[in-house]
Write a protein that holds these residues in place. Sequence first.
Motif, PDB file in Angstrom:
ATOM      1  N   LEU A   1       0.812  -1.208   0.000  1.00 39.89           N
ATOM      2  CA  LEU A   1       0.000   0.000   0.000  1.00 39.89           C
ATOM      3  C   LEU A   1       0.850   1.265   0.000  1.00 39.89           C
ATOM      4  N   LYS A   2       2.160   1.088  -0.260  1.00 45.44           N
ATOM      5  CA  LYS A   2       3.096   2.204  -0.443  1.00 45.44           C
ATOM      6  C   LYS A   2       3.411   2.953   0.842  1.00 45.44           C
ATOM      7  N   ARG A   3       3.251   2.298   1.984  1.00 41.81           N
ATOM      8  CA  ARG A   3       3.707   2.918   3.221  1.00 41.81           C
ATOM      9  C   ARG A   3       5.226   2.790   3.283  1.00 41.81           C
ATOM     10  N   LYS A   4       5.898   3.895   3.518  1.00 46.04           N
ATOM     11  CA  LYS A   4       7.354   3.885   3.526  1.00 46.04           C
ATOM     12  C   LYS A   4       7.877   4.563   4.775  1.00 46.04           C
ATOM     13  N   LEU A   5       8.893   3.970   5.362  1.00 39.33           N
ATOM     14  CA  LEU A   5       9.535   4.495   6.559  1.00 39.33           C
ATOM     15  C   LEU A   5      11.004   4.733   6.245  1.00 39.33           C
ATOM     16  N   SER A   6      11.508   5.895   6.632  1.00 38.39           N
ATOM     17  CA  SER A   6      12.922   6.208   6.384  1.00 38.39           C
ATOM     18  C   SER A   6      13.565   6.749   7.647  1.00 38.39           C
ATOM     19  N   PHE A   7      14.833   6.397   7.821  1.00 39.92           N
ATOM     20  CA  PHE A   7      15.640   6.887   8.940  1.00 39.92           C
ATOM     21  C   PHE A   7      16.894   7.551   8.378  1.00 39.92           C
ATOM     22  N   ASP A   8      17.260   8.693   8.975  1.00 38.55           N
ATOM     23  CA  ASP A   8      18.489   9.391   8.590  1.00 38.55           C
ATOM     24  C   ASP A   8      19.278   9.751   9.835  1.00 38.55           C
ATOM     25  N   VAL A   9      20.583   9.511   9.765  1.00 37.55           N
ATOM     26  CA  VAL A   9      21.509   9.978  10.794  1.00 37.55           C
ATOM     27  C   VAL A   9      22.540  10.846  10.088  1.00 37.55           C
ATOM     28  N   ASP A  10      22.700  12.092  10.556  1.00 42.77           N
ATOM     29  CA  ASP A  10      23.625  13.039   9.920  1.00 42.77           C
ATOM     30  C   ASP A  10      24.595  13.604  10.945  1.00 42.77           C
ATOM     31  N   TYR A  11      25.845  13.759  10.494  1.00 42.72           N
ATOM     32  CA  TYR A  11      26.851  14.453  11.301  1.00 42.72           C
ATOM     33  C   TYR A  11      27.518  15.498  10.419  1.00 42.72           C
TER      34      TYR A  11
ATOM     35  N   ILE B   1      32.233  24.026  14.648  1.00 43.84           N
ATOM     36  CA  ILE B   1      30.818  23.701  14.832  1.00 43.84           C
ATOM     37  C   ILE B   1      30.610  22.211  14.578  1.00 43.84           C
ATOM     38  N   ASP B   2      29.919  21.555  15.493  1.00 39.55           N
ATOM     39  CA  ASP B   2      29.532  20.151  15.333  1.00 39.55           C
ATOM     40  C   ASP B   2      28.019  20.043  15.427  1.00 39.55           C
ATOM     41  N   ASN B   3      27.434  19.240  14.537  1.00 41.28           N
ATOM     42  CA  ASN B   3      25.997  19.049  14.562  1.00 41.28           C
ATOM     43  C   ASN B   3      25.659  17.586  14.299  1.00 41.28           C
ATOM     44  N   TRP B   4      24.858  17.000  15.198  1.00 40.93           N
ATOM     45  CA  TRP B   4      24.288  15.665  15.014  1.00 40.93           C
ATOM     46  C   TRP B   4      22.778  15.816  14.837  1.00 40.93           C
ATOM     47  N   SER B   5      22.206  15.054  13.914  1.00 37.31           N
ATOM     48  CA  SER B   5      20.754  15.053  13.787  1.00 37.31           C
ATOM     49  C   SER B   5      20.266  13.640  13.486  1.00 37.31           C
ATOM     50  N   PHE B   6      19.096  13.327  14.019  1.00 33.45           N
ATOM     51  CA  PHE B   6      18.475  12.016  13.848  1.00 33.45           C
ATOM     52  C   PHE B   6      17.032  12.252  13.391  1.00 33.45           C
ATOM     53  N   LYS B   7      16.632  11.590  12.322  1.00 31.37           N
ATOM     54  CA  LYS B   7      15.334  11.883  11.733  1.00 31.37           C
ATOM     55  C   LYS B   7      14.640  10.601  11.299  1.00 31.37           C
ATOM     56  N   ALA B   8      13.323  10.548  11.515  1.00 31.40           N
ATOM     57  CA  ALA B   8      12.486   9.445  11.044  1.00 31.40           C
ATOM     58  C   ALA B   8      11.279  10.035  10.330  1.00 31.40           C
ATOM     59  N   ASP B   9      10.987   9.531   9.127  1.00 24.18           N
ATOM     60  CA  ASP B   9       9.859  10.011   8.331  1.00 24.18           C
ATOM     61  C   ASP B   9       9.014   8.834   7.875  1.00 24.18           C
ATOM     62  N   MET B  10       7.705   9.024   7.947  1.00 22.91           N
ATOM     63  CA  MET B  10       6.757   7.984   7.547  1.00 22.91           C
ATOM     64  C   MET B  10       5.816   8.540   6.484  1.00 22.91           C
ATOM     65  N   GLU B  11       5.716   7.855   5.350  1.00 20.94           N
ATOM     66  CA  GLU B  11       4.713   8.164   4.333  1.00 20.94           C
ATOM     67  C   GLU B  11       3.621   7.116   4.441  1.00 20.94           C
ATOM     68  N   HIS B  12       2.406   7.583   4.705  1.00 15.46           N
ATOM     69  CA  HIS B  12       1.330   6.676   5.101  1.00 15.46           C
ATOM     70  C   HIS B  12       0.050   7.001   4.325  1.00 15.46           C
ATOM     71  N   PRO B  13      -0.066   6.543   3.076  1.00  9.98           N
ATOM     72  CA  PRO B  13      -1.290   6.799   2.315  1.00  9.98           C
ATOM     73  C   PRO B  13      -2.486   6.065   2.912  1.00  9.98           C
ATOM     74  N   LEU B  14      -3.592   6.770   3.016  1.00 11.59           N
ATOM     75  CA  LEU B  14      -4.839   6.213   3.513  1.00 11.59           C
ATOM     76  C   LEU B  14      -5.896   6.278   2.413  1.00 11.59           C
ATOM     77  N   GLN B  15      -7.017   5.647   2.662  1.00 10.07           N
ATOM     78  CA  GLN B  15      -8.095   5.663   1.683  1.00 10.07           C
ATOM     79  C   GLN B  15      -8.594   7.093   1.455  1.00 10.07           C
ATOM     80  N   ALA B  16      -8.651   7.886   2.517  1.00 14.00           N
ATOM     81  CA  ALA B  16      -9.222   9.223   2.417  1.00 14.00           C
ATOM     82  C   ALA B  16      -8.201  10.273   1.989  1.00 14.00           C
ATOM     83  N   LEU B  17      -6.923  10.097   2.377  1.00 16.72           N
ATOM     84  CA  LEU B  17      -5.917  11.114   2.095  1.00 16.72           C
ATOM     85  C   LEU B  17      -4.531  10.498   2.183  1.00 16.72           C
ATOM     86  N   ASN B  18      -3.540  11.257   1.730  1.00 22.24           N
ATOM     87  CA  ASN B  18      -2.142  10.860   1.867  1.00 22.24           C
ATOM     88  C   ASN B  18      -1.563  11.539   3.101  1.00 22.24           C
ATOM     89  N   LEU B  19      -1.083  10.734   4.029  1.00 21.22           N
ATOM     90  CA  LEU B  19      -0.592  11.226   5.303  1.00 21.22           C
ATOM     91  C   LEU B  19       0.907  10.964   5.408  1.00 21.22           C
TER      92      LEU B  19
END
Length: 796
Positions: A371-381, A418-436
């Motif tokens: 159903l095209k649900r996709k989960l992504s994780f990113d770790v950046d330094y 300068i040092d920067n760490w970031s952690f990110k999680a994104d979910m694409e979750h299409p539903l019958q009524a809308l794309n979430l």
Amino acid sequence: MKKATLLIFLVLPLFCLAQTSFKIKGKITNETIPLEWADVSISISEGKIIDGTTSKQDGSFEINLKKGTYKIEISLLGFTDFEKEITIENDTDLGTIILKENTTNLGEVIIESQKKTIEQKTDRLVYNLENNVTTVGGDALSAINTAPGVVVQNNTINILGKGASRVMIDGRMIELTGEELNNFLKSISASDIKNIEIISNPPAKYDAEGLGGIINVIMKKGVRDSWKNTSTVSYDQNKYSIYTLRDNFFYNKNKFRFSASINAKTGYLNATEELKMYFPDGLSHMKSVTKVKTENLSGKLALDYDLSEGTTVGFQYLNDRNNPDFKSDISIENYNTQNELDNVTLNNSFTDKGSKNQTYNAHLITKLDSLKRKLSFDVDYFNYSSKFDRNFVANNYTPFMTFVDINQSGRNISNQDIDNWSFKADMEHPLQALNLSYGAKMSFTNSVSNVLYYNTITGTPELDLNQSNRFKYTENNQVVYVNADKKLNEKWNFQMGLRLENTQSNGFSETMNQETENNYLKLFPTFYASYKKNENNTFSLNYGKRINRPRFDLLNPFRIYINSNSYSEGNPFLSPSFSDNFELVHSYKEILRTSVFVNAIKNGYGVLFTSNPETNTQIVTRENYFKNLNYGIGESYSASFADWWSSENSLYLLGAKTAFIKAINATPSNSLQIDFSTNNTFILGKMAKLQIDFTYTTPFKGGLYEVGYTSSLDIGFKQDFFNKTLQIAFLANDIFNTSYLKKFTSVINGVKQVYDQKESNRFVRVSMVYNFGNKKINVKQRDFGNMEENKRTGGN
């Protein structure tokens, strides 16, 4: 509350009902035979690709989709792209789709099918570079400057009427601003850029940083089952000369994708500055001539591997090093009230300047189900370090150039890390009524900057503790967001988003034993609505709230000397600015685009060129000193006046209303501004193009400052050889040398200051680009159903 919100986002997929998917199929051919290897992509209304595959040996393809409306795009090298909007309510057979050859002979002129230069999407404007000859052999910064409605001036990338913008590369934010960002963009070859997205009101998925929105640079990707190498060499001649060498390699086979690039640049630029300060006891006239070394070495590595049909892991590494040392000769002429020359100060200085940054990214993208649900994780330094080491001597002379004494002699050292760490999680979750879609991000930043000042007037360096400082700054951010889009029918489409950012910052000056804290929780909403009245007319309305946080180096309270009569100092009490952005867009046949916009800025901060009349000294500071209401209307017109002549034109009328929120002893003043540009491409034959571009901006008043006009006439020529494997290009940039900053005027404390700056904008460039490789590695054909992931990680 934050933990509960995150928990909701994480468990929401478990409570969503299963949805039925339908099969869409078809067969791709030319006029006579089936076509293998054609790319088939499926996108939703805002242009986001959600699925794709390639055609098999018999030209057939199949994709599973849930109920809804989509756009199908089919492309194959040598053929005109096919596009069609489709509505899926059950299994659908598109039948035979015939692609046509994209070359047509018209006498001695060959017209090639090409992408539209400008494409209007629901939440962004897409600028395709392939039609612009002047970018051949150039870099990403010069390419951004050719984008519609974007201006690069004074080390700032601005979207007209909206303010400074952040920059992303392939959807990943570059944690640099100002001069450091520009230097990084100059290390990227324009020939490696696929297109540039101008996102004035970014959706909730993206960082809310940047009053003017986001510029997203999309890089070219290697074609599946192929390898390719592009080498570029260019020579620039201004007063001095600059040599550039770039090489970019792509490899893509089966489950493995690899790309590597290296860029090297060396040479010199000539920069001149002029500053007039009208003090009560007379004019102080500064003239500066600087020879700036351009020395850059950068590289990029990217690896991606498909663990399975639906899961991809990848790694990226970027490294950029700059060493722009420069020698300045500065003269300051001081006049009395009768305009007679009183004395002259000559400053001689040499600055050892350098910076380096490196970025690491690891990511995982997985398709959870059909159903095209996709989960992504990113770790950046990200790590950035810079050095600034200036030795200067200022000598006083009589009007007849007889030596009097030493005005000032010193050494100014400034270092930042300068040092920067970031952690990110994104979910694409299409539903019958809308794309979430929804997600979360955490970011941790540490900055340490040192400023040392040595008095060298006696010949022995003596550390001045009153002008030296060590400044530490930390900033942490926690973010959650949710975004939803819904197509109601063939005419109406909506998108809404909410982004919640929680920020904690702390600055500590060791010398002053002073600590500054600033903690805030802010909600950033976004909204988009589009209405397709008919095939010719489309309307869209969008709104977004943005934030503009001060650069880390602007927070250090201690001074850096520009010359003996001028110094710059930071402000640890600077706080973020906020803006509310509204825009209404009308598109007619995708030829004429009209944009009406309003941008309201609160707690705005900026540079103040103040002065001390007692010592005739210029002081460059930063303050939160204004609120602003920017407004304007922009017209963009795409035209083909003949089969051999295409033109992109824009005209912006801009205005503003400014009020000062801090007592700075100045009066705000505003006027209308007109910005005009025209880019014209002429096809001279089968393999040659001529480009003539012209831009003009009228003088205008904006708040505290008055700015003179700028204009530029650029002429480019490109000749292809050997079936486009070799390109030779010529560019004459800013032929009349009129694109520099001129008559930058302000009046504070009764002292008028007028500033001009030239930085070798007029130059001639000769470039050669050579492409070679194997378009198709002989491997077994297989369906490839994660096109969107590959687009993000280097697979398309």
